[in-house]
Design an enzyme around this catalytic site. Sequence first.
Site, PDB file in Angstrom:
ATOM      1  N   THR A 122     -37.239  23.276  -0.340  1.00  0.00           N
ATOM      2  CA  THR A 122     -35.828  22.942  -0.593  1.00  0.00           C
ATOM      3  C   THR A 122     -35.134  22.441   0.678  1.00  0.00           C
ATOM      4  OG1 THR A 122     -33.686  24.000  -0.998  1.00  0.00           O
ATOM      5  CG2 THR A 122     -35.438  25.453  -0.325  1.00  0.00           C
ATOM      6  N   ASP A 123     -34.095  21.644   0.504  1.00  0.00           N
ATOM      7  CA  ASP A 123     -33.299  21.190   1.662  1.00  0.00           C
ATOM      8  C   ASP A 123     -32.539  22.354   2.301  1.00  0.00           C
ATOM      9  OD1 ASP A 123     -31.363  21.629  -0.335  1.00  0.00           O
ATOM     10  OD2 ASP A 123     -30.293  19.754   0.023  1.00  0.00           O
ATOM     11  N   GLU A 124     -32.467  23.503   1.592  1.00  0.00           N
ATOM     12  CA  GLU A 124     -31.689  24.638   2.124  1.00  0.00           C
ATOM     13  C   GLU A 124     -32.317  25.223   3.382  1.00  0.00           C
ATOM     14  OE1 GLU A 124     -30.018  27.346  -0.718  1.00  0.00           O
ATOM     15  OE2 GLU A 124     -30.085  25.832  -2.302  1.00  0.00           O
ATOM     16  N   TYR A 147     -32.812  33.774   0.431  1.00  0.00           N
ATOM     17  CA  TYR A 147     -33.587  32.775  -0.336  1.00  0.00           C
ATOM     18  C   TYR A 147     -34.125  31.692   0.591  1.00  0.00           C
ATOM     19  CZ  TYR A 147     -34.294  28.440  -3.000  1.00  0.00           C
ATOM     20  OH  TYR A 147     -34.813  27.257  -3.491  1.00  0.00           O
ATOM     21  N   LYS A 151     -37.990  30.679   1.788  1.00  0.00           N
ATOM     22  CA  LYS A 151     -38.599  29.356   1.557  1.00  0.00           C
ATOM     23  C   LYS A 151     -39.042  28.742   2.892  1.00  0.00           C
ATOM     24  CE  LYS A 151     -38.773  27.430  -1.950  1.00  0.00           C
ATOM     25  NZ  LYS A 151     -39.810  27.457  -3.030  1.00  0.00           N
TER      26      LYS A 151
END
Length: 331
Positions: A122-124, A147, A151
């Site tokens: 994810t870009d997060e 989260y 990741k």
Amino acid sequence: MKIVVTGGAGFIGSHFIKYLLKEYPDYKVLNIDKLTYAGNLENLKEVEKNPNYKFLKVDICNRDMEDVVDGYDVIINFAAESHVDRSIQEPEAFLKTDIMGTFNLLEISRKKGIHRYIQISTDEVYGSADEGYPFSEESPLNPSSPYSASKASADLLVLSYYKTYKTPGIIIRSTNNYGPNQYPEKFIPLFITNAIEDKPLPLYGDGKNIRDWLFVRDNCRAIDIILHKGKTGIIYNVAAEQERENIFIARKILEYLGKPESLIKFVPDRPGHDRRYSISCERIKELGWEPEVPFEEGLRITIEWYKNNEMWWKKIKSGEFLEYYRRQYKL
Ligand code: NAD
Ligand code: TYD
């Protein structure tokens, strides 16, 4: 090609399986999913009788599952705990599935000589791009929530397995996805379904946080191209290049459904709430991919789907979700 998809009963995984079986009628797909609250086999009704599709209810953390992947060429790991607010309430499951689950799949890939391991990230993991340039694949990791930290940890494991064991891993970091079949705890489906039911839309903080919204089919096309043309050991960002403030989206949903703006309810901000996600994706563009679906068009398709599939989300909203929602908003 014989492909193991993990987490295929969730939102993006189920779209990807349906996409794959349609585009490549000779491919075989094994879907491994634990069926957590977010897993829903109804998402896969149209392919359940397809002879090239098989489902197994298995936890990716299960250390005894390596024989399950015998004869498969590729693993694409979608399986994850995926909701930031839940990771703030109960982080442990995120560390277990997102980190230890990835570790287990990498071990299996190494031992079984899997030809390609694709990690859906994810870009997060880059954290908040408050101002200035979008992040590239070379930008440092700076996750804010349990989260995104889980990741990011999983991504580092994939890269380390590539360096140490030559495990042929590829990492895909996409922006926020939206579309049909997304679990209604996430922003867009929560706001659409609440608006349909004339319930308040709980907007965090000042509502000016920015996300870059990718229609789920565009992401499936991106994963397809990377599966076939991507280079191992490489990270690919996938952006929609359609950044929008949350409040803009809330208003659009209400406008489309003909509901009053008074349904918007400002609520206390999420702790550690990233202000803006923004990434560049020149690398995947070099492989011939571009986002295709304009945001307003994708939102219209999504709203229509939720309007026409009330059974799907009403069943969810009356079960486990309700308990989560009460905890989240201290009702
Ligand atoms: P989702 O929550 O809808 O689905 C997750 C699926 O994984 C569910 O079917 C669940 O049952 C399964 N699962 C969870 N734990 C498992 C375990 N231990 N073993 C086997 N299966 C398990 O998630 P999603 O939105 O479809 O996201 C899929 C992937 O894409 C995730 O890895 C997420 O981090 C990533 N991602 C999501 C978005 C987004 O906007 N939704 C954006 C970028 C990246
Ligand atoms: P979300 O769908 O949880 O995705 P993420 O946090 O992983 O980007 O949230 C998208 C944006 O919407 C984020 O800025 C938080 C905001 N949001 C709300 O304002 N209210 C809500 O009830 C939810 C779930 C999210």
